[in-house]
Design an enzyme around this catalytic site. Structure first.
Site, PDB file in Angstrom:
ATOM      1  NE  ARG A 168       7.531 -10.982  45.003  1.00  0.00           N
ATOM      2  CZ  ARG A 168       8.723 -10.379  44.971  1.00  0.00           C
ATOM      3  NH1 ARG A 168       9.649 -10.668  45.864  1.00  0.00           N
ATOM      4  NH2 ARG A 168       8.991  -9.487  44.050  1.00  0.00           N
ATOM      5  CG  HIS A 185      18.735  -5.081  45.781  1.00  0.00           C
ATOM      6  ND1 HIS A 185      18.219  -4.868  44.537  1.00  0.00           N
ATOM      7  CD2 HIS A 185      17.928  -6.016  46.347  1.00  0.00           C
ATOM      8  CE1 HIS A 185      17.153  -5.631  44.352  1.00  0.00           C
ATOM      9  NE2 HIS A 185      16.967  -6.339  45.436  1.00  0.00           N
ATOM     10  CE  LYS A 196      13.230  -5.288  47.553  1.00  0.00           C
ATOM     11  NZ  LYS A 196      14.541  -5.869  47.252  1.00  0.00           N
ATOM     12  CB  CYS A 253      19.758 -11.396  37.457  1.00  0.00           C
ATOM     13  SG  CYS A 253      19.545 -10.156  36.165  1.00  0.00           S
TER      14      CYS A 253
HETATM   15  C1  OXD Z   1      12.650  -6.874  44.611  1.00  0.00           C
HETATM   16  C2  OXD Z   1      12.325  -7.849  45.663  1.00  0.00           C
HETATM   17  O1  OXD Z   1      11.722  -6.348  43.975  1.00  0.00           O
HETATM   18  O2  OXD Z   1      13.246  -8.362  46.291  1.00  0.00           O
HETATM   19  O3  OXD Z   1      13.850  -6.618  44.408  1.00  0.00           O
HETATM   20  O4  OXD Z   1      11.123  -8.101  45.896  1.00  0.00           O
HETATM   21 MN    MN Z   2      15.144  -7.481  45.926  1.00  0.00          MN
END
Ligand code: OXD
Ligand code: MN
Length: 587
Positions: free
Chosen positions: A370, A225, A205, A249
């Site tokens: 994750r 994104h 990010k 989503c």
């Molecule tokens: C987010 C991710 O938070 O991809 O968008 O982890």
């Molecule tokens: Mn993301």
């Protein structure tokens, strides 16, 4: 390792600041990574999982106060506040450097500093960018080795001072002194007091979206994104779609979609190029091309199952790092809510407590647990995944979770209208998050937490990119909503694999093969244009899915106006014009 004086000078400075006992260059070799895995197991930083069932897989647990990205501790420190804009946290660069330098000072005493040269994008691709991350965490090194291309081959390619400087120190993960800071003008990222992925895997990010969006604005390209997927038709032709959705989503699900049975039988296939980030450039032929700058998936585990996302689950079966999931003590495999209906009885839940998973009434896995999985593990990874020239994008898709407002799908009238559709993207909060349910949260292009400069200028950049492309070459822009509900609160659309039916209409529109009807908000599929073969969905339901309720939209327009007001005069005139057009169309 390198003679580059810009790299060496910066390293000397950072070493003097952090004072590590040892310094280790990450060369990208399997031997070195294997030695680090062994070391992290010996120190307890990682736990080795069942190597027969999950070969090459490890588990890591973060501190309970350190399980997610921290937007309120994330800063864009441009020279002036106006450059960062009203959406980002800002502090004057001098002040922030002083604060951070005090925090980093001596932070690696008794520890090792690892130097990770990494490429975002295929090594040597004209799209790619290089970063160097300095970190005192082996967990970060091993994750970066999955999520990016690391090692000597990258180091050799650095040209002068053209690399992003990334410094991470774990310290004692004190949330009150946690900072994730970007200095776009200095091509620098500094992260301190966290060890959670989104805050510390600085290629993701921080670099590939926040810094890259800033670089893209300067250099005439885009960092978004977005997932990237290729849809193959029975004739073997593949068309590419890039799609942006806010979190929760189903972005990873769409990127790895399995077509409904009747389409599979006809020979349709979906190929994954990326599940989270796209870098887009205009190619020599005037079309927009995209690469996925990442090399792995940092996916949310809960909810991932054979049924919801077979391909994602398969991707996690080897060489994967799991963070904050639950462990089945009987066979050292992993478990999370939604994997199946069979939680392990003899379980270590994510914080480390020994529990009976069948009777324990808390989530066994952290809701934001994750998996970090190599993209090449994915059964449907695209053959173009490593293509240094990227893939040509036919359609850009925006989406959100809207119970009543947005129809299942509509097309923007042209690029500028499409930019407006992206700029007005919003999603309703779900019961999964704290706070009121159904509250509209505006999230332009799903980039609210990720634009490295003023969002108003970002809209302007999108408009400028459109000016550089001929209308017949630019991707067509669409908006989808898989989450429309009827008056009883039931979802009207089945979602998941059946979303392919909508993608087919989208690509038919791009090819000029499908009809559409005008509406106040854009172009809707004409009757019968969405294929509902084998679906138990009535004509009434389909009509409702595609309906536009003018009163509901007028309310949304008021909300859009309020949102845009914060940008003042910096908001591009074109966005204001589009808003007026929408309002007039709805009257
Ligand atoms: C987010 C991710 O938070 O991809 O968008 O982890
Ligand atoms: Mn993301």
């Amino acid at each position: 390792m390198t003679e580059n004086k810009f790299v060496l000078n910066w390293l000397e400075e950072m070493k003097a600041l952090c004072q590590p006992d040892n310094v280790v260059w990450i060369d990208g070799s399997e031997e070195q990574l294997e030695a680090l895995r062994a070391e992290s197991v010996a120190t307890g930083e990682m736990i080795k999982l069942n190597q027969e069932k999950l070969p090459g897989c490890y588990f890591h647990r973060t501190a309970v106060n350190d399980v997610a990205r921290v937007e309120d501790r994330t800063f864009i420190c441009t020279p002036t506040k106006e450059e960062a804009g009203p959406i980002n946290n800002w502090m004057a660069p001098d002040e922030m450097y002083a604060k951070l330098n005090a925090l980093y000072s001596g932070s690696m005493k008794g520890r090792t500093m690892y130097i990770i040269p990494y490429s975002m994008g295929p090594v040597g691709s004209p799209f790619s960018k290089i970063g160097i991350e300095l970190t005192d965490s082996i967990y970060v090194v091993l994750n970066m080795a999955i999520m990016t291309r690391v090692g000597n081959k990258v180091l050799e390619l650095i040209d002068g001072d053209d690399f992003t400087k990334c410094l991470h120190a774990k310290k004692d993960v004190n949330p009150d002194e946690r900072y994730i800071v970007h200095f776009p003008q200095d091509n620098t990222i500094m992260s301190v007091n966290s060890a959670y992925g989104g805050n510390v895997l600085l290629g993701k990010k921080c670099f590939a979206l926040r810094i890259a969006s800033y670089l893209g604005k300067q250099e005439g390209w885009m960092a978004e994104h977005m997932l990237i997927l290729g849809l193959e038709n029975p004739q073997g032709e593949v068309k590419y779609i890039a799609a942006a959705f806010p979190s929760a989503c189903g972005k990873t699900n769409l990127a790895m979609l399995i077509p409904p049975e009747y389409l599979k039988e006809k020979g349709y296939k979906v190929w994954t190029v990326g599940d989270d980030i796209a870098w887009l450039r205009i190619g020599a032929d005037g079309r927009l091309y995209a690469i996925n700058p990442e090399a792995g998936f940092f996916g949310v585990a809960p909810g991932t199952s054979e049924k919801t996302n077979f391909n994602a689950l398969e991707s996690t079966k080897k060489n994967t790092i799991f963070t904050n999931v639950a462990i089945n003590n009987d066979d050292m495999t992993v478990w999370w809510e939604g994997l199946d209906k069979n939680p392990p009885e003899n379980c270590t839940e994510w914080t480390g407590k020994q529990v009976n998973g069948k009777t324990y009434d808390q989530p066994l896995a952290n809701p934001n647990s994750r998996f970090t999985a190599p993209a090449i593990n994915c059964p449907c990874i695209s053959s173009e995944f490593e293509n240094p020239q990227g893939v040509p994008i036919s359609a850009i898709v925006f989406g959100g979770r809207r119970a009543k407002t947005a129809p299942l799908v509509y097309q923007a009238r042209d690029w500028n209208h499409g930019v407006f559709v992206g700029a007005t993207m919003a999603s309703e909060t779900t019961a999964a998050a704290a706070g009121a349910v159904g509250v509209v949260r505006r999230d332009p292009m799903a980039m609210k937490p990720f634009v490295g400069y003023n969002m108003a200028d970002y809209f302007g950049h999108w408009l400028e990119m459109g000016e550089k492309m001929d209308a017949d070459k630019a991707p067509k822009i669409f908006h989808v909503n898989w989450f429309r509900k009827d008056d009883d609160g039931k979802f009207l659309w089945p979602g998941f694999g059946d979303n392919m039916r909508v993608l087919l209409w989208i690509l038919d529109r791009c090819a000029g093969n499908a009809g559409a009807v005008e509406s106040p908000i854009g172009l809707l599929p004409e009757d019968g244009a969405i294929d509902t073969t084998d679906l138990s969905i009535s004509a009434e339901q389909l009509k409702e899915l595609l309906s536009v309720d003018k009163d509901v939209w007028m309310e949304d327009v008021e909300n859009q106006k309020e949102y845009f007001a914060q940008f003042g005069d910096r908001l591009p005139a074109e966005i204001k014009k589009q808003l007026e057009t929408l309002e007039n169309n709805l009257k």
